[in-house]
Write a protein that holds these residues in place. Structure first.
Motif, PDB file in Angstrom:
ATOM      1  N   VAL A 150      54.565  30.513  11.896  1.00 29.77           N
ATOM      2  CA  VAL A 150      55.016  29.127  12.022  1.00 29.77           C
ATOM      3  C   VAL A 150      56.423  29.076  12.629  1.00 29.77           C
ATOM      4  N   ALA A 151      57.306  29.978  12.207  1.00 36.08           N
ATOM      5  CA  ALA A 151      58.663  30.023  12.769  1.00 36.08           C
ATOM      6  C   ALA A 151      58.621  30.317  14.266  1.00 36.08           C
ATOM      7  N   THR A 152      57.767  31.250  14.657  1.00 38.72           N
ATOM      8  CA  THR A 152      57.628  31.587  16.073  1.00 38.72           C
ATOM      9  C   THR A 152      57.099  30.391  16.854  1.00 38.72           C
ATOM     10  N   LEU A 153      56.067  29.737  16.324  1.00 37.66           N
ATOM     11  CA  LEU A 153      55.500  28.565  16.990  1.00 37.66           C
ATOM     12  C   LEU A 153      56.531  27.453  17.120  1.00 37.66           C
ATOM     13  N   SER A 154      57.264  27.213  16.056  1.00 36.48           N
ATOM     14  CA  SER A 154      58.273  26.150  16.070  1.00 36.48           C
ATOM     15  C   SER A 154      59.365  26.433  17.093  1.00 36.48           C
ATOM     16  N   ALA A 155      59.838  27.671  17.131  1.00 31.44           N
ATOM     17  CA  ALA A 155      60.875  28.042  18.099  1.00 31.44           C
ATOM     18  C   ALA A 155      60.354  27.907  19.527  1.00 31.44           C
ATOM     19  N   TYR A 156      59.139  28.330  19.745  1.00 32.41           N
ATOM     20  CA  TYR A 156      58.544  28.220  21.077  1.00 32.41           C
ATOM     21  C   TYR A 156      58.405  26.761  21.490  1.00 32.41           C
ATOM     22  N   ARG A 157      57.877  25.942  20.604  1.00 32.42           N
ATOM     23  CA  ARG A 157      57.702  24.516  20.928  1.00 32.42           C
ATOM     24  C   ARG A 157      59.037  23.843  21.178  1.00 32.42           C
ATOM     25  N   ALA A 158      60.038  24.159  20.369  1.00 30.98           N
ATOM     26  CA  ALA A 158      61.368  23.567  20.538  1.00 30.98           C
ATOM     27  C   ALA A 158      61.962  23.912  21.904  1.00 30.98           C
ATOM     28  N   ALA A 159      61.614  25.075  22.408  1.00 29.51           N
ATOM     29  CA  ALA A 159      62.103  25.512  23.717  1.00 29.51           C
ATOM     30  C   ALA A 159      61.188  25.057  24.859  1.00 29.51           C
ATOM     31  N   GLY A 160      60.144  24.313  24.536  1.00 33.63           N
ATOM     32  CA  GLY A 160      59.228  23.826  25.562  1.00 33.63           C
ATOM     33  C   GLY A 160      58.254  24.871  26.070  1.00 33.63           C
ATOM     34  N   LYS A 161      58.074  25.943  25.304  1.00 34.93           N
ATOM     35  CA  LYS A 161      57.156  27.017  25.695  1.00 34.93           C
ATOM     36  C   LYS A 161      55.854  26.882  24.920  1.00 34.93           C
ATOM     37  N   ARG A 162      54.853  27.667  25.338  1.00 35.03           N
ATOM     38  CA  ARG A 162      53.523  27.537  24.738  1.00 35.03           C
ATOM     39  C   ARG A 162      52.992  28.870  24.235  1.00 35.03           C
ATOM     40  N   ILE A 163      52.315  28.794  23.087  1.00 35.91           N
ATOM     41  CA  ILE A 163      51.585  29.923  22.519  1.00 35.91           C
ATOM     42  C   ILE A 163      50.132  29.486  22.400  1.00 35.91           C
ATOM     43  N   PHE A 164      49.250  30.379  22.751  1.00 34.07           N
ATOM     44  CA  PHE A 164      47.824  30.136  22.599  1.00 34.07           C
ATOM     45  C   PHE A 164      47.292  31.156  21.597  1.00 34.07           C
ATOM     46  N   VAL A 165      46.433  30.722  20.700  1.00 32.57           N
ATOM     47  CA  VAL A 165      45.865  31.606  19.684  1.00 32.57           C
ATOM     48  C   VAL A 165      44.362  31.660  19.898  1.00 32.57           C
ATOM     49  N   CYS A 166      43.795  32.853  19.711  1.00 33.92           N
ATOM     50  CA  CYS A 166      42.348  32.982  19.882  1.00 33.92           C
ATOM     51  C   CYS A 166      41.758  33.939  18.858  1.00 33.92           C
ATOM     52  N   CYS A 167      40.464  33.838  18.723  1.00 32.78           N
ATOM     53  CA  CYS A 167      39.649  34.788  17.967  1.00 32.78           C
ATOM     54  C   CYS A 167      39.988  34.852  16.478  1.00 32.78           C
ATOM     55  N   ALA A 168      40.463  33.762  15.910  1.00 30.27           N
ATOM     56  CA  ALA A 168      40.756  33.750  14.479  1.00 30.27           C
ATOM     57  C   ALA A 168      39.445  33.730  13.693  1.00 30.27           C
ATOM     58  N   GLN A 184      60.541  34.901  21.020  1.00 35.18           N
ATOM     59  CA  GLN A 184      61.160  33.589  20.862  1.00 35.18           C
ATOM     60  C   GLN A 184      62.327  33.397  21.833  1.00 35.18           C
ATOM     61  N   ARG A 185      62.891  34.495  22.318  1.00 36.89           N
ATOM     62  CA  ARG A 185      64.046  34.436  23.213  1.00 36.89           C
ATOM     63  C   ARG A 185      63.662  34.618  24.682  1.00 36.89           C
ATOM     64  N   THR A 186      62.377  34.533  24.992  1.00 33.28           N
ATOM     65  CA  THR A 186      61.930  34.736  26.371  1.00 33.28           C
ATOM     66  C   THR A 186      61.173  33.510  26.882  1.00 33.28           C
ATOM     67  N   PRO A 187      61.035  33.378  28.192  1.00 35.79           N
ATOM     68  CA  PRO A 187      60.269  32.260  28.754  1.00 35.79           C
ATOM     69  C   PRO A 187      58.773  32.554  28.889  1.00 35.79           C
ATOM     70  N   ILE A 188      58.310  33.626  28.299  1.00 38.85           N
ATOM     71  CA  ILE A 188      56.938  34.082  28.504  1.00 38.85           C
ATOM     72  C   ILE A 188      55.939  33.215  27.737  1.00 38.85           C
ATOM     73  N   THR A 189      54.869  32.797  28.418  1.00 39.15           N
ATOM     74  CA  THR A 189      53.731  32.181  27.750  1.00 39.15           C
ATOM     75  C   THR A 189      52.866  33.309  27.217  1.00 39.15           C
ATOM     76  N   PHE A 190      52.435  33.195  25.957  1.00 41.63           N
ATOM     77  CA  PHE A 190      51.607  34.275  25.451  1.00 41.63           C
ATOM     78  C   PHE A 190      50.440  33.796  24.624  1.00 41.63           C
ATOM     79  N   ILE A 191      49.451  34.675  24.563  1.00 38.41           N
ATOM     80  CA  ILE A 191      48.242  34.453  23.769  1.00 38.41           C
ATOM     81  C   ILE A 191      48.277  35.441  22.622  1.00 38.41           C
ATOM     82  N   LEU A 192      48.059  34.933  21.428  1.00 46.91           N
ATOM     83  CA  LEU A 192      47.986  35.784  20.245  1.00 46.91           C
ATOM     84  C   LEU A 192      46.524  35.916  19.846  1.00 46.91           C
ATOM     85  N   ASN A 193      45.985  37.110  20.006  1.00 49.60           N
ATOM     86  CA  ASN A 193      44.590  37.389  19.669  1.00 49.60           C
ATOM     87  C   ASN A 193      44.544  37.935  18.236  1.00 49.60           C
TER      88      ASN A 193
END
Length: 125
Positions: free
Chosen positions: A66-84, A41-50
């Protein structure tokens, strides 16, 4: 010792969640994974959560996600989720997390979209 896997694909970080039932964020076998999500949450890294090996997400784990997603979105960063799994996808629909992100069926598809999105964002700068 980490119970999750982490690797880089170009500038994208791919994290494969630990297998089984993710319930408590303080459970010894899951603590490293959730601490890593919090640190991201404190980094600029785009990441994928498998989530391919996750059979169930408990309410505490969902709250942390949800907290991680919210913090990322608030900072303008992106998380991608796959293989659920279908069970996790249903949980995502119930809590409406799919309004915050897309869940991709394969890691390859998530990587392709993440790389294209990152490339497009860099071109706009």
């Amino acid at each position: 010792m980490a119970n999750y896997q982490e690797r880089r694909v170009n500038q994208i970080l791919v994290i494969t969640a630990p297998p089984g039932y993710l319930t408590s964020i303080t459970h010894p076998s899951h603590k490293d994974f959730f601490e890593r999500l919090q640190a991201l949450q404190r980094t600029p890294i785009t990441f994928i959560l498998n989530l391919e090996h996750v059979q169930h997400l408990g309410s505490e784990a969902l709250d942390e996600l949800v907290a991680t997603l919210s913090a990322y979105r608030a900072a303008g960063k992106r998380i991608f989720v796959c293989c659920a799994t279908p069970r996790i996808q249903i949980s995502f629909l119930i809590i409406r997390i799919t309004l915050l992100l897309n869940v991709y069926p394969t890691e390859e598809e998530a990587i392709a979209v993440a790389l294209a999105t990152t490339h497009d964002e860099e071109r706009r700068r």
